[in-house]
Motif scaffolding. Structure first.
Motif, mmCIF file in Angstrom:
data_model
loop_
_atom_site.group_PDB
_atom_site.id
_atom_site.type_symbol
_atom_site.label_atom_id
_atom_site.label_comp_id
_atom_site.label_asym_id
_atom_site.label_seq_id
_atom_site.Cartn_x
_atom_site.Cartn_y
_atom_site.Cartn_z
ATOM 1 N N ALA A 160 -46.182 -12.374 -99.764
ATOM 2 C CA ALA A 160 -45.613 -11.743 -98.571
ATOM 3 C C ALA A 160 -46.054 -12.518 -97.341
ATOM 4 O O ALA A 160 -47.157 -13.064 -97.308
ATOM 5 N N ALA A 161 -45.180 -12.562 -96.350
ATOM 6 C CA ALA A 161 -45.495 -13.219 -95.084
ATOM 7 C C ALA A 161 -44.642 -12.575 -94.002
ATOM 8 O O ALA A 161 -43.571 -12.028 -94.276
ATOM 9 N N ALA A 162 -45.148 -12.633 -92.776
ATOM 10 C CA ALA A 162 -44.408 -12.091 -91.635
ATOM 11 C C ALA A 162 -44.649 -12.985 -90.439
ATOM 12 O O ALA A 162 -45.633 -13.728 -90.380
ATOM 13 N N GLN A 163 -43.738 -12.903 -89.487
ATOM 14 C CA GLN A 163 -43.917 -13.605 -88.224
ATOM 15 C C GLN A 163 -43.631 -12.624 -87.089
ATOM 16 O O GLN A 163 -42.899 -11.657 -87.276
ATOM 17 N N PRO A 164 -44.243 -12.853 -85.941
ATOM 18 C CA PRO A 164 -44.106 -11.900 -84.827
ATOM 19 C C PRO A 164 -42.732 -11.976 -84.169
ATOM 20 O O PRO A 164 -42.558 -12.606 -83.134
ATOM 21 N N ARG A 165 -41.758 -11.363 -84.814
ATOM 22 C CA ARG A 165 -40.396 -11.305 -84.293
ATOM 23 C C ARG A 165 -39.978 -9.845 -84.303
ATOM 24 O O ARG A 165 -40.329 -9.107 -85.214
ATOM 25 N N PRO A 166 -39.186 -9.405 -83.339
ATOM 26 C CA PRO A 166 -38.707 -8.022 -83.367
ATOM 27 C C PRO A 166 -37.788 -7.809 -84.576
ATOM 28 O O PRO A 166 -36.983 -8.680 -84.907
ATOM 29 N N PRO A 167 -37.890 -6.659 -85.257
ATOM 30 C CA PRO A 167 -37.081 -6.408 -86.446
ATOM 31 C C PRO A 167 -35.672 -5.930 -86.110
ATOM 32 O O PRO A 167 -35.428 -5.353 -85.051
ATOM 33 N N LEU A 168 -34.754 -6.153 -87.038
ATOM 34 C CA LEU A 168 -33.417 -5.579 -86.941
ATOM 35 C C LEU A 168 -33.494 -4.157 -87.490
ATOM 36 O O LEU A 168 -34.068 -3.924 -88.549
ATOM 37 N N VAL A 169 -32.921 -3.212 -86.758
ATOM 38 C CA VAL A 169 -32.957 -1.803 -87.136
ATOM 39 C C VAL A 169 -31.533 -1.264 -87.152
ATOM 40 O O VAL A 169 -30.709 -1.636 -86.311
ATOM 41 N N ARG A 170 -31.257 -0.384 -88.086
ATOM 42 C CA ARG A 170 -29.951 0.295 -88.162
ATOM 43 C C ARG A 170 -30.171 1.741 -87.755
ATOM 44 O O ARG A 170 -31.027 2.431 -88.285
ATOM 45 N N TYR A 171 -29.386 2.184 -86.766
ATOM 46 C CA TYR A 171 -29.482 3.549 -86.263
ATOM 47 C C TYR A 171 -28.109 3.962 -85.733
ATOM 48 O O TYR A 171 -27.467 3.177 -85.037
ATOM 49 N N ALA A 172 -27.681 5.171 -86.056
ATOM 50 C CA ALA A 172 -26.396 5.704 -85.596
ATOM 51 C C ALA A 172 -25.248 4.741 -85.911
ATOM 52 O O ALA A 172 -24.371 4.500 -85.085
ATOM 53 N N ARG A 173 -25.316 4.160 -87.105
ATOM 54 C CA ARG A 173 -24.292 3.243 -87.621
ATOM 55 C C ARG A 173 -24.123 1.969 -86.789
ATOM 56 O O ARG A 173 -23.061 1.345 -86.793
ATOM 57 N N THR A 174 -25.160 1.600 -86.057
ATOM 58 C CA THR A 174 -25.145 0.360 -85.278
ATOM 59 C C THR A 174 -26.471 -0.369 -85.465
ATOM 60 O O THR A 174 -27.468 0.233 -85.868
ATOM 61 N N PHE A 175 -26.473 -1.655 -85.139
ATOM 62 C CA PHE A 175 -27.698 -2.443 -85.189
ATOM 63 C C PHE A 175 -28.375 -2.415 -83.831
ATOM 64 O O PHE A 175 -27.732 -2.346 -82.793
ATOM 65 N N GLY A 176 -29.684 -2.495 -83.857
ATOM 66 C CA GLY A 176 -30.486 -2.557 -82.649
ATOM 67 C C GLY A 176 -31.836 -3.137 -83.002
ATOM 68 O O GLY A 176 -31.990 -3.820 -84.011
ATOM 69 N N THR A 177 -32.839 -2.829 -82.189
ATOM 70 C CA THR A 177 -34.187 -3.294 -82.485
ATOM 71 C C THR A 177 -35.196 -2.278 -81.981
ATOM 72 O O THR A 177 -34.851 -1.271 -81.368
ATOM 73 N N TYR A 178 -36.424 -2.557 -82.218
ATOM 74 C CA TYR A 178 -37.534 -1.707 -81.834
ATOM 75 C C TYR A 178 -38.106 -2.198 -80.510
ATOM 76 O O TYR A 178 -38.180 -3.398 -80.273
ATOM 77 N N SER A 179 -38.507 -1.287 -79.672
ATOM 78 C CA SER A 179 -39.259 -1.677 -78.486
ATOM 79 C C SER A 179 -40.497 -0.784 -78.405
ATOM 80 O O SER A 179 -40.419 0.414 -78.690
ATOM 81 N N PRO A 180 -41.648 -1.349 -78.047
ATOM 82 C CA PRO A 180 -42.881 -0.570 -78.024
ATOM 83 C C PRO A 180 -42.817 0.557 -76.984
ATOM 84 O O PRO A 180 -42.144 0.432 -75.961
ATOM 85 N N TRP A 181 -43.529 1.587 -77.268
ATOM 86 C CA TRP A 181 -43.614 2.726 -76.379
ATOM 87 C C TRP A 181 -44.453 2.349 -75.167
ATOM 88 O O TRP A 181 -45.567 1.869 -75.277
ATOM 89 N N ASP A 182 -43.886 2.538 -73.990
ATOM 90 C CA ASP A 182 -44.601 2.255 -72.748
ATOM 91 C C ASP A 182 -45.225 3.570 -72.272
ATOM 92 O O ASP A 182 -44.535 4.480 -71.827
ATOM 93 N N ARG A 183 -46.536 3.661 -72.384
ATOM 94 C CA ARG A 183 -47.235 4.909 -72.031
ATOM 95 C C ARG A 183 -47.250 5.155 -70.534
ATOM 96 O O ARG A 183 -47.667 6.195 -70.070
ATOM 97 N N GLY A 184 -46.759 4.173 -69.762
ATOM 98 C CA GLY A 184 -46.552 4.285 -68.340
ATOM 99 C C GLY A 184 -47.726 4.664 -67.586
ATOM 100 O O GLY A 184 -48.046 5.140 -66.647
#
Length: 184
Positions: A160-184
């Motif tokens: 197994a291996a990974a690289q620091p890239r944002p993942p592809l995510v499927r939500y509501a029948r569309t593609f998007g990505t993850y963004s970190p929670w900004d605790r503001g």
């Protein structure tokens, strides 16, 4: 010639529904609608048999165990890829990066007879590896379980291996990505 082994020959440890003890199941359309609202990572599961690469877009995969390291992948019981993996006894999960929506769509389409023309990939340890994926997980096939209209493949993680890239995510029948929670 490929021997499309019947999935039914594997042990079926699942319990069947019993009208006396089970409540009615949720309607399929309702369940499909609910599951479209659950975000999931997107992968292309790949395999090779007799020097020929195979692959399909899959969002039903997950880490199963740390000791031993295991993954699970669910494939439609009529999937051509399933029958190839049952023969090859190994597979790779290429977890796609946010900028790989076209690759996800390409490997999901039945109109892509040769899915490996176009996307950048190479053989690594005898299995197709998709370039620029967020992660790669190579598995040896363990158990095969029935799950309704799907078959669940349990794989022992060999590499197994990974690289620091944002993942592809499927939500509501569309593609998007993850963004970190900004605790503001």
């Amino acid at each position: 010639m490929i021997d499309y082994a019947r999935v039914d020959k594997f042990n079926d440890n699942s319990a069947s529904l019993n009208e006396d003890t089970e409540s009615p199941l949720v309607p399929i359309d309702q369940f499909r609608s609910v599951m479209s609202q659950v975000a999931s990572a997107v992968s292309v599961v790949t395999c090779a048999l007799d020097g020929q690469p195979y692959g399909a877009t899959v969002s039903a995969f997950a880490s199963l165990s740390m000791e031993p390291p295991m993954m699970l992948v669910a494939l439609n019981r009529h999937s051509g890829l399933l029958h190839i993996i049952l023969q090859a006894r190994r597979f790779r999960i290429n977890v796609l990066s946010a900028d790989q929506q076209e690759i996800a769509a390409w490997f999901a389409s039945n109109r892509s007879p040769d899915r490996f023309i176009g996307p950048r990939w190479r053989y690594d340890d005898g299995l197709p590896l998709i370039f620029d994926a967020q992660a790669w997980i190579t598995c040896a096939l363990g158990e095969v379980l029935h799950g309704g209209d799907h078959v669940i493949l349990l794989g022992y993680v060999k590499d197994a291996a990974a690289q620091p890239r944002p993942p592809l995510v499927r939500y509501a029948r569309t593609f998007g990505t993850y963004s970190p929670w900004d605790r503001g």
